[in-house]
Design a protein around this motif. Structure first.
Motif: not given
Lengths: 536, 317, 324
Positions: A231-233, A278-280, A286-290, A294-302
């Motif tokens: 998904t990140d890719l 949620p929104v990045i 942002m690069d791929l890492q970022a 961020r996606a993982s952080e938001l999913a966790g928060k969700a």
């Protein structure tokens, strides 16, 4: 003075919120930061915390009450204060903005609040239920606009309208086993989707993507210790394609397209309570890492229900990935006012024609819905195929990503008992720290050097990736005067022609990509100022 | 004291000692959950004082030990059932072993608050006086409890109304961890009697005869309408405050020294010298005590727990 | 029928019960020679002798506890405290002994004890002016009565003396001179635990306790002139409490005001409110209103005292608010 907790303004458009749950009751002690209640806005459930230590003197709203922004929710008697006497409230004077008085201000005409809560005495409710009278149709004359027995009796002459189901159709009538009220978030979503579906002329483009290169790339990235998902890719590819096709990163409004240069990527996340998006923000810088982080952080928060309204606002494009459920394709509905939305299907092994031969490859389908009012088929096709192309291209782009961290292995030893000198070894390299004989810097200086170095490297990489030119750069890193390290100040001097906005975004990316920066504890203040060097 | 009275007191002392040893075993084995304050070392004064009572007198015992109940003749089975919180006791699980009660023998019960006994004893004395009887009230208490205000109010009220109450202080030197010399300004608790114009007498609490004689004299005074008396019986608590007390506040030497004055061997020796007690009688009395206790424990173990909802009964008459 | 005062009602009850039963005795500070500081018991020592009516030293712990001891051993003592406030000096004896001795000893004994407690604010300040019934409603094992008129004063005291349980008998100092009619029946008893409907009505239920009852009746008159016929309920006994009487009235009226001379928090009105939540919520048409002492001690100066003690006007206003 007792502290009054008010309905916070949790989003630009927020005018009111619903008290969802009280975590404290009147009389409970609270410490600063304790959750006092959960408030539901149109977008999220948010915990409101105690601003100070004290005792809850009074709750001014009940669960389910809708309270205007700034309206009183609870009163905290601060430590040492006595709890204010709970005298009968002098109508709305004592609690100007609590939920019940919100109805009170228009009490005489409308006790059943517009938001569905009917304020009636228990007795009135019982009598109305017995007589089959609809309370919502009655005006309340009691305290705070409450419907009283008298009000119901007066309404007795006009009982509620008979049920539309005629006796003949009763057998066929479908009685629900139960009714589930939509949460506020779901209800708002329902309204919004209805509007989107009815008002936006959708068209959908579907393409099949060969994911073998992407999978390969993910494997090699993760072999270096990263945790990149497919998904990140996909998200990174979408961001890049949006940057190249700005008309898709837009919204249609009354005859014009509003085109954004900020890419705020909505990502649909399934939670036990339903889908949230949620929104990045500012994914363009942002690069791929970022993006991945961020996606993982938001999913966790969700999933933990910790999203703040700002995490849910301002999306310019949404990616909905239902691949995990095995769904291959679908026709998505755009979230207005965005102009497009991408649906991602499941990756499966498929037989593809590769250079004229059938080959089994991991593949998936994507379906992108566009608002036809502002995006024509050709524009859409360019975007759709660019996403496909980015995901399928051979992994040369990998070298432009910020280097993921890989394992380091440093050996430090102290040789002589009378000396503070330590010697470090990394592979074939040797250096010393804090020698009283001046053999090397002390550990803090060494750290500051590492920080500055890493920041500069990160900045160079970010500039390369974006194809922008920067000239000389230098960092002046310093710690506070004395005591423990509490503060680190970094002055970053950059020689560049970039405008301020772009420069700052670049520095942000560099900071995020700096591994040493990430090691600084949260309670150590980190301040970075960016200055321009005059072109030599 | 005649021979049979001496033997009766001795028998009760042995029975009390054996019973407490058995109760300690039961508690330590977890078989009963009772909250028991052992009276080991104080049996002589308790058995001797109660031996001086008439059947129609009233008794307010203190919280230390089983000898009061043994000496008053309350069946051991009942005491054990109260201890275990079972049916078959005297208070239906409501008050535990701290509230053994026996109206037939004038045993009024026990105050859970120390010093709550004094006003109750005063009231029982008042009752006797109003009705014109010649009974008396015997009220036990500890040295520590003599510092409650109720002691002073009650001594004074009994004195001014000449109520037939005998206040018997068991001074064992310790109020849990507080030694008497630190809790109490007077050297002898009996001195406090002067403040209320009441006779106060100190006796050796480990000598049954001294205690018996003093109580008989005080009861005589009470029955003849002359009012209350205060007796202080000096003794020592040989075990901890409760079963399980780590007893860390007393030196081992001090406790050891007092074990050498354990009233039971001393009384045995005396009775043997007087020819009242032979070795064979001694083993017989001991065996008899053990057998009685075995029967009582067996009875207790067969008794059911009270009905849970009987917790709602006995609030009002 | 005769007209007597509240004080006379108390005295008649004492005299009649002492004549009837030789185990009834009466004692307290200044009750014998002086006839009590409120002169309720004058002449009793002369009639019944010093053995049954006597003065005690200032030793509330000893003489209240002695009441328990005497009750355990066959007497029916009536103990007079000079002020209800002094109950607090003898908390162990009242709460743990009178209230719990029977229970703790598995019902082995009865405790037929009456403690007379002159209550109420009368310019005597924080330690002599309280109506502390609610404190003792919270402890199991005690019966509690608070008569509001001469007939109840007499009938409740006679019933209390004959009851086999400890009874706290609260006699309001400002009611001693109140007059009222009473039957001549020597066995005129008012059963413990039975509320009186002091005035019937259907517009609102006004529960009033002790000295609040006459005030409540005056409020009812005033409201009747305005066209609102309210019901006034006098619980008379606070333990046992006649819950059905109040629930039935509220079912009829849907509105309730409680007027009491206790502190507001956890007062009698609080208990009534909780009871209605449990038993009659769906009959309530308005929130409960309590007219009680704000949670402050009772001040001595009249102007301060009258500010905190519920009066007719405060009760009237509370009723008007609900009738609006």
């Amino acid at each position: 003075m007792p502290f009054v907790i008010q309905m916070p303004k949790l989003g630009h458009a927020m005018t009111e919120g619903t008290v969802l749950r009280w975590h404290k009751r009147a009389g409970d002690k609270v410490a600063q930061g304790d959750p006092v209640l959960t408030v539901e806005t149109d977008k999220a459930e948010v915990e409101v915390e105690a601003p100070a230590e004290g005792v809850i003197a009074r709750l001014a709203a009940a669960e389910g009450d809708v309270v205007q922004v700034g309206g009183e929710l609870a009163v905290i008697a601060l430590k040492g204060e006595s709890i204010p006497a709970d005298e009968p409230k002098a109508k709305s004077a004592a609690v100007p903005q609590s939920a019940a008085p919100a109805a009170a201000s228009k009490a005489v005409t409308a006790a059943p609040s517009a938001r569905g809560r009917v304020i009636a005495s228990p007795r009135a409710k019982r009598i109305a239920a017995e007589a089959g009278i609809e309370l919502a149709a009655i005006s309340g004359t009691g305290p705070d606009g409450m419907i009283t027995e008298d009000d119901v009796r007066r309404a007795g002459a006009k009982p509620a309208a008979p049920s539309p189901a005629s006796p003949a159709s009763e057998a066929a009538a479908l009685a629900p086993a139960r009714r589930e009220k939509l949460t506020r978030i779901q209800a708002v979503g329902a309204r919004n989707l209805t509007q989107s579906w009815q008002q936006i002329p959708h068209f959908v483009q579907m393409v099949r993507v060969d994911m073998s290169q992407a999978m390969q790339r993910r494997r090699s990235l993760n072999a270096g210790g990263a945790k990149i998902t497919v998904t990140d890719l996909i998200l990174a590819a979408v961001v890049r394609a949006l940057g190249e096709n700005p008309r898709v990163n837009a919204s249609y409004s009354d005859g014009e397209m509003l085109i954004y240069d900020r890419i705020n990527l909505g990502i649909a996340v399934d939670t036990p309570d339903g889908l949230v998006v949620p929104v990045i923000h500012d994914a363009q810088s942002m690069d791929l890492q970022a993006i991945s982080a961020r996606a993982s952080e938001l999913a966790g928060k969700a999933r933990e229900k910790k999203l703040m309204p700002r995490d849910l606002e301002g999306a310019t494009f949404t990616v909905s990935n239902l691949g995990a459920y095995g769904v291959e394709n679908g026709t998505p509905v755009i979230f207005a006012p965005q102009a497009a939305l991408m649906f991602v299907g499941a990756i499966r092994d498929e037989v593809l024609a590769v250079e004229g031969k059938p080959e089994i490859r991991p593949a998936m389908q994507i379906a992108i819905a566009y608002d036809h009012r502002g995006i024509d088929g050709a524009t859409a096709s360019r975007f759709t195929t660019r996403v496909k192309q980015l995901l399928e291209e051979k992994s040369e782009a990998g070298k432009t990503e910020a280097a993921p961290h890989r394992k380091r292995d440093v050996i430090v030893s102290s040789a002589a008992s009378g000396s503070l000198r330590v010697d470090a070894a990394y592979g074939a390299m040797r250096w010393s720290l804090d020698g009283d004989d001046g053999a090397g810097p002390d550990p803090v200086s060494s750290f500051l050097g590492a920080l500055g170095g890493c920041l500069l490297m990160s900045l160079r990489v970010a500039a390369q990736v974006r194809g922008v030119t920067i000239g000389r750069v230098s960092v002046h890193a310093q710690s506070n005067e004395k005591g423990h390290v509490k503060e680190i100040q970094v002055e970053l001097d950059v020689e560049t022609a970039l405008d301020d906005d772009k420069l700052h975004r670049l520095v942000e990316v560099a900071e995020r990509g700096c591994h040493i920066r990430a090691l600084i504890r949260d309670d150590v203040a980190f301040k970075m100022t960016v200055r321009r060097l005059n072109a030599a | 004291m005649d021979r049979s009275l001496k033997l009766q007191i001795y028998r009760n002392m042995i029975l009390s000692r054996r019973l407490e040893e058995r109760i300690a075993e039961l508690i330590k084995a977890g078989q009963v959950g009772g909250f028991m304050h052992p009276g080991v070392g104080q049996e002589a004064l308790q058995c001797a004082a109660i031996a001086a009572l008439r059947r129609d007198d009233y008794l307010l015992y203190a919280h230390r030990g089983v000898a009061y109940w043994v000496a008053r003749g309350i069946p051991l089975e009942k005491v054990l059932c109260d201890l275990a919180g079972r049916e078959g006791g005297t208070n239906r699980g409501k008050g535990g072993v701290m509230r053994v009660v026996y109206p037939e023998l004038g045993v009024l019960g026990e105050s859970g608050t120390l010093g709550g006994c004094f006003p109750i004893a005063t009231g029982a004395g008042l009752s006797i006086k109003v009705k014109g009887g010649d009974q008396a009230v015997l009220c036990f208490f500890g040295d520590g409890t003599s510092n409650r205000g109720t002691f002073h109010e009650s001594m004074n009220l009994c004195a001014v109304r000449k109520l037939p109450v005998v206040f018997l202080c068991e001074n064992n030197g310790w109020a849990v961890s507080m030694p008497t010399e630190r809790s109490t300004a007077v050297r002898d608790i009996a001195d406090r009697a002067k403040g209320y114009a009441v006779p106060g007498k100190v006796v050796d609490g480990n000598d049954p005869e001294q205690v018996y004689d003093a109580v008989v004299e005080a009861l005589k005074r009470a029955r003849s309408g002359e009012g209350p008396s205060l007796i202080e019986a000096k003794t020592y608590r040989l075990w901890g405050h409760w079963i399980g007390d780590p007893d860390s506040y007393r030196s081992r030497e001090e406790v050891e020294k007092h074990w050498r004055h354990d009233p039971i061997p001393a009384f045995e020796e005396k009775l043997a010298k007087e020819g009242v007690l032979t070795d064979s009688m001694r083993s017989e009395i001991d065996a008899e005590a053990r057998a009685k206790i075995d029967r009582a424990v067996e009875f207790m173990q067969k008794q059911p727990s009270p009905r849970p909802d009987s917790a709602l009964e006995d609030v009002f008459a | 029928m005769r007209t007597i005062t509240y004080a006379q009602g108390i005295k008649e009850a004492l005299v009649e019960e002492m004549r009837r039963d030789p185990t009834v005795i009466l004692y307290g500070e200044d009750v014998a020679n002086f006839g009590g500081i409120f002169r309720i018991t004058s002449g009793l020592k002369e009639e019944f002798g010093e053995n049954r009516v006597f003065d005690t030293p200032i030793s509330e712990n000893a003489f209240v506890g002695a009441g328990v001891g005497a009750a355990l051993t066959g007497l029916r003592p009536v103990v007079e405290l000079q002020f209800a406030d002094f109950l607090f000096t003898t908390g162990d004896e009242i709460v743990l002994k009178a209230g719990m001795w029977r229970y703790g000893h598995g019902g082995a004994y009865k405790i037929p004890l009456v403690v007379r407690c002159p209550s109420g604010a009368a310019g005597v300040g924080p330690e002599h002016g309280q109506c502390p019934e609610a404190f003792f409603m919270h402890t199991p094992g005690l019966k509690i009565v608070s008569p509001s008129n001469p007939a109840d004063a007499k009938g409740l005291l006679k019933a209390a003396i004959r009851d086999d349980n400890p009874v706290l008998y609260f006699e309001h100092k400002l009611l001693y001179a109140a007059k009222g009619e009473i039957s001549d029946d020597p066995d005129y008893l008012v059963p413990l635990g039975k509320a009186a409907i002091a005035r019937e009505g259907d517009a609102l239920t006004l529960v009033a306790i002790s000295a609040m009852v006459p005030k409540a009746l005056a409020v009812a008159d005033r409201l009747a002139k305005e066209g609102h016929h309210i019901e006034v309920i006098d619980p008379r006994s606070l333990c046992p409490f006649d819950r059905p009487a109040i629930v039935e009235s509220v079912k009829k009226t849907g509105k309730i005001v409680v007027a009491e001379e206790s502190y507001r928090t956890l007062g009698v009105g609080a208990e009534i409110g909780a009871m209605l939540m449990e038993e009659a919520l769906e009959y309530l048409d308005r929130p409960l209103r309590r007219v009680a002492i704000p949670d402050v001690p009772i001040p001595t100066a009249t102007v301060l005292e009258q500010f905190v003690i519920p009066n007719e006007e405060k009760i009237y206003q509370a009723c008007r608010e609900l009738l609006a």
